[in-house]
Design an enzyme around this catalytic site. Structure first.
Site, PDB file in Angstrom:
ATOM      1  CD  GLU A   1      11.497   8.781 -20.412  1.00  0.00           C
ATOM      2  OE1 GLU A   1      10.664   9.686 -20.808  1.00  0.00           O
ATOM      3  OE2 GLU A   1      12.565   8.858 -20.217  1.00  0.00           O
TER       4      GLU A   1
ATOM      5  CE1 TYR B   1       5.910  10.927 -20.858  1.00  0.00           C
ATOM      6  CE2 TYR B   1       7.420  10.394 -22.377  1.00  0.00           C
ATOM      7  CZ  TYR B   1       7.197  10.612 -21.073  1.00  0.00           C
ATOM      8  OH  TYR B   1       8.388  10.315 -20.330  1.00  0.00           O
TER       9      TYR B   1
ATOM     10  CG  ASN C   1      11.560   6.833 -23.130  1.00  0.00           C
ATOM     11  OD1 ASN C   1      11.539   5.801 -22.695  1.00  0.00           O
ATOM     12  ND2 ASN C   1      12.527   7.991 -23.180  1.00  0.00           N
TER      13      ASN C   1
ATOM     14  CE1 TYR D   1       4.817  16.708 -23.337  1.00  0.00           C
ATOM     15  CE2 TYR D   1       5.676  14.622 -23.256  1.00  0.00           C
ATOM     16  CZ  TYR D   1       5.651  15.723 -22.984  1.00  0.00           C
ATOM     17  OH  TYR D   1       6.532  16.446 -21.887  1.00  0.00           O
TER      18      TYR D   1
ATOM     19  CE  LYS E   1       5.137  14.104 -19.039  1.00  0.00           C
ATOM     20  NZ  LYS E   1       5.771  15.326 -19.234  1.00  0.00           N
TER      21      LYS E   1
ATOM     22  CG  ASN F   1      16.042   9.122 -22.329  1.00  0.00           C
ATOM     23  OD1 ASN F   1      15.411   8.214 -22.319  1.00  0.00           O
ATOM     24  ND2 ASN F   1      15.822  10.558 -22.548  1.00  0.00           N
ATOM     25  CD  GLU F   2      12.583  10.666 -25.209  1.00  0.00           C
ATOM     26  OE1 GLU F   2      12.783  11.738 -25.337  1.00  0.00           O
ATOM     27  OE2 GLU F   2      11.602   9.931 -24.900  1.00  0.00           O
TER      28      GLU F   2
HETATM   29  C1  GCB Z   1      11.038  12.284 -22.261  1.00  0.00           C
HETATM   30  C2  GCB Z   1      12.380  12.169 -21.656  1.00  0.00           C
HETATM   31  C3  GCB Z   1      12.237  12.772 -20.390  1.00  0.00           C
HETATM   32  C4  GCB Z   1      11.289  13.841 -20.268  1.00  0.00           C
HETATM   33  C5  GCB Z   1       9.882  13.353 -20.629  1.00  0.00           C
HETATM   34  C6  GCB Z   1       8.924  14.448 -20.317  1.00  0.00           C
HETATM   35  O1  GCB Z   1      10.877  11.523 -23.358  1.00  0.00           O
HETATM   36  O2  GCB Z   1      13.081  11.146 -21.676  1.00  0.00           O
HETATM   37  O3  GCB Z   1      13.513  13.303 -19.810  1.00  0.00           O
HETATM   38  O4  GCB Z   1      11.284  14.393 -19.049  1.00  0.00           O
HETATM   39  O5  GCB Z   1       9.986  12.987 -21.703  1.00  0.00           O
HETATM   40  O6  GCB Z   1       8.175  14.356 -19.417  1.00  0.00           O
HETATM   41  O7  GCB Z   1       8.428  15.077 -21.547  1.00  0.00           O
END
Ligand code: GCB
Length: 578
Positions: free
Chosen positions: A485, A449, A447, A453, A549, A393-394
């Protein structure tokens, strides 16, 4: 690695319950308490020195070996000692294992006597370093206390997180079974045994009727009932060594394939709906809990989800067994989360360090990662619910050294399992333009946001960023793409008439915006919201009692977004929106 199962030749005793417990360098050096197994120890006690302890913790209990087990091999199966386990029978160290989410056995045959009891001690160490998976760093503060840092966003729970078993196997026994299926009912299997010997194979249906017999690694079921998303039909491959051992391995008849930009299950395009999850509940931490298992799957069904990712580590085997029986599709992930030092500098302002280098994540980390992949596939290869391996992951897949680091690991995974597609979840900094490894994999899992973010609270801008970003990946790599994500922290009970981050309305609008974008993109194969439920994290100004989240709260109550998902997913079924 075969799961212990009771058969005509094998017996087992679950050793769950209360064990004596202490923290420190040895069992006797600490105050002796009682701790529940399975559970993380961190949240059981009020003492912060235990919650934040870095180092060894000890579990001890007396175990009686059944008198009927004379002449058998006697083993202790530890399903999860997070992250480093040591098993002692009396004073003798019998087994040691690093990797907190995969099982191991301690063979205690020569140290115990059938009908008598012995003292079983299991040490568990929670330290994460640059050569463990997941990685972390230990520092010592001015008071001489060890402190643990790590790059992943969930609390570093530790302890005996899953069941411990005392189990017996015959001296001459089956050690492994591997089952591959085709849609016409052809079963290709292989077995391993403790000594060269003939193995008989029969295939049983769900009612126990024999539907095929094996010869030379092949069996054929006529008119097989397929394992399908939403309908998890299971057969059993019964392997036996005449007069010695018998073992039943459940499996499903199904295929998985990536063709063009489609993800096919049984030759049909499949569209993933669901979540990234965590093993995380109040008080128990990462301890497996059958009540939450049943309830979480009920909620998946209620919300219309057909799948989830075992973010960010292999889950308890009970979870996969349940998914197998109920037709829930799983993306199975290793514990390789946090191979990314840019995230640390992004959060702390510290000068960036290269992620992949001999001083940071080098050959030793990769060896640990290879072990994590090997153990994951060994444990989970026969689960029909598992349709794809997520190797990490990431990671810093945009940095120098990423390709050199990952190429051998991808090769290893393909050798261990040539049948399942591979993926990894790409971090925000890794873009279609600078990512160096996506072409090695089969499915693009992204993933992102936007609206959280980045472009916080501005869903119109977020929508443009998201669409441009996803189309960029598709254009460059031409592979199926899914969102692994997307999510927004949300305080349950907080409401607003405006698009205000942290409110329930914002989370729902945020998800709806993503869905509009997904529906405009051909080659899009799925959506996994981050996260199924709120979960605990380490302290920090970015988190208020954990990550919020979740579409459900930590105690599994739906936020408003659950209704948005339910409306959409229940109408989609397993198909891409038309
Ligand atoms: C991500 C991660 C995850 C975090 C999420 C977040 O990219 O993969 O483990 O919990 O962001 O909520 O920031």
């Amino acid at each position: 690695m075969l799961k212990p199962r009771p058969t005509a030749t094998r017996e087992q005793i679950r050793l769950d319950g209360l064990w004596r417990f202490s923290v420190g360098d040895a069992f006797d050096t600490g105050t002796v308490l009682e701790a529940a197994v399975p559970a993380s120890y961190n949240d059981l006690f009020t003492d912060p020195a235990i919650r934040d302890h870095v180092g060894w913790a000890w579990y001890r209990r007396t175990v009686r070996v059944p008198r009927g087990w004379a002449g058998e091999r006697i083993l202790v199966r530890v399903e999860a000692a997070t992250h480093h386990g040591r098993v002692y029978a009396g004073d003798t160290l019998v087994a040691e294992h690093v990797g907190g989410y995969t099982p191991f056995d301690a063979d205690i045959t020569d140290l115990v006597t059938a009908g008598e009891s012995f003292v079983l001690t299991i040490g568990v160490n929670n330290e994460l370093t640059e050569t463990t998976i997941p990685p972390g760093t230990i520092t010592v503060d001015q008071a001489g206390r060890k402190r643990q840092q790590y790059q992943h966003d969930f609390y570093n729970y530790a302890g005996l997180h899953r069941s411990v078993w005392l189990h017996s196997v015959p001296q001459l026994h089956i050690t492994d079974v591997d089952v591959l299926t085709a849609l016409d009912g052809t079963i290709n299997y292989s077995t391993l045994t403790s000594a060269p010997v003939n193995v008989d194979v029969r295939i049983l249906d769900q009612d126990g009727a024999v539907v095929a017999t094996g010869a030379d690694g092949i069996a054929k079921i006529d008119d097989p009932i397929l394992w399908q998303p939403g309908a998890g039909y299971l057969y059993t491959l019964e392997a036996s060594i005449d007069g010695h051992d018998v073992y039943g391995q459940p499996f499903g008849v199904r295929t998985v394939e990536v063709r063009g930009t489609d993800f096919l299950i049984n030759g049909e395009p499949f569209y993933f709906t669901g979540f990234g999850k965590h093993e995380d509940t109040p008080v128990r931490g990462k301890g497996h809990d059958d009540a939450y298992l049943v309830h979480d799957f009920q909620l998946l069904d209620w919300v219309g989800a057909n799948s989830f990712r075992t973010s960010h580590y292999p889950y308890a085997e009970e979870v996969l067994d349940f998914a197998d029986r109920h037709g829930i599709v799983v993306i199975d992930e290793t514990a390789a989360v946090g191979l990314n030092l840019a995230i640390v500098s992004g959060l702390t302002g510290a000068p960036p360090r290269p992620t992949f280098s001999p001083e940071t994540f080098g050959d030793d980390t990769r060896a640990a990662h290879a072990q994590a992949i090997t153990e994951l596939i060994a444990r989970d290869k026969n689960h029909p619910s598992v349709v794809m391996w997520s190797l990490t992951n990431e990671p810093a897949s945009n940095e120098d050294g990423a390709r050199e680091y990952f190429e051998p690991l991808v090769k290893l995974a393909r050798t261990l399992d040539p049948t399942r597609p591979l993926t990894y979840s790409a971090v925000m900094f890794a873009t279609a333009a600078n990512d160096r490894i996506a072409d090695l994999f089969d499915v693009l899992s992204i993933n992102r946001y936007y609206g959280w973010y980045v472009a916080t609270g501005d869903l119109a801008t977020a929508e443009q960023y998201l669409e441009g970003d996803l189309r960029g990946w598709l254009q460059r790599f031409g592979k199926p793409i899914m969102m692994s994500e997307y999510g927004a922290d949300t305080q349950a009970g907080l409401h607003s008439v405006w698009d205000t981050p942290w409110t329930e309305e914002y989370q729902a609008a945020f998800l709806a915006m993503h869905h509009r974008v997904f529906d405009r993109i051909d080659g899009f194969v799925g959506e996994h919201v981050w996260n199924f439920a709120d979960f605990q994290t380490s302290h920090g100004i970015h988190r208020v009692d954990g990550n919020k989240k979740g579409v459900f709260t930590r105690d599994r109550r739906p936020k408003a977004a659950a209704q948005e998902l339910r409306r959409r997913w229940r109408s989609l079924g397993n198909r891409k929106p038309a």
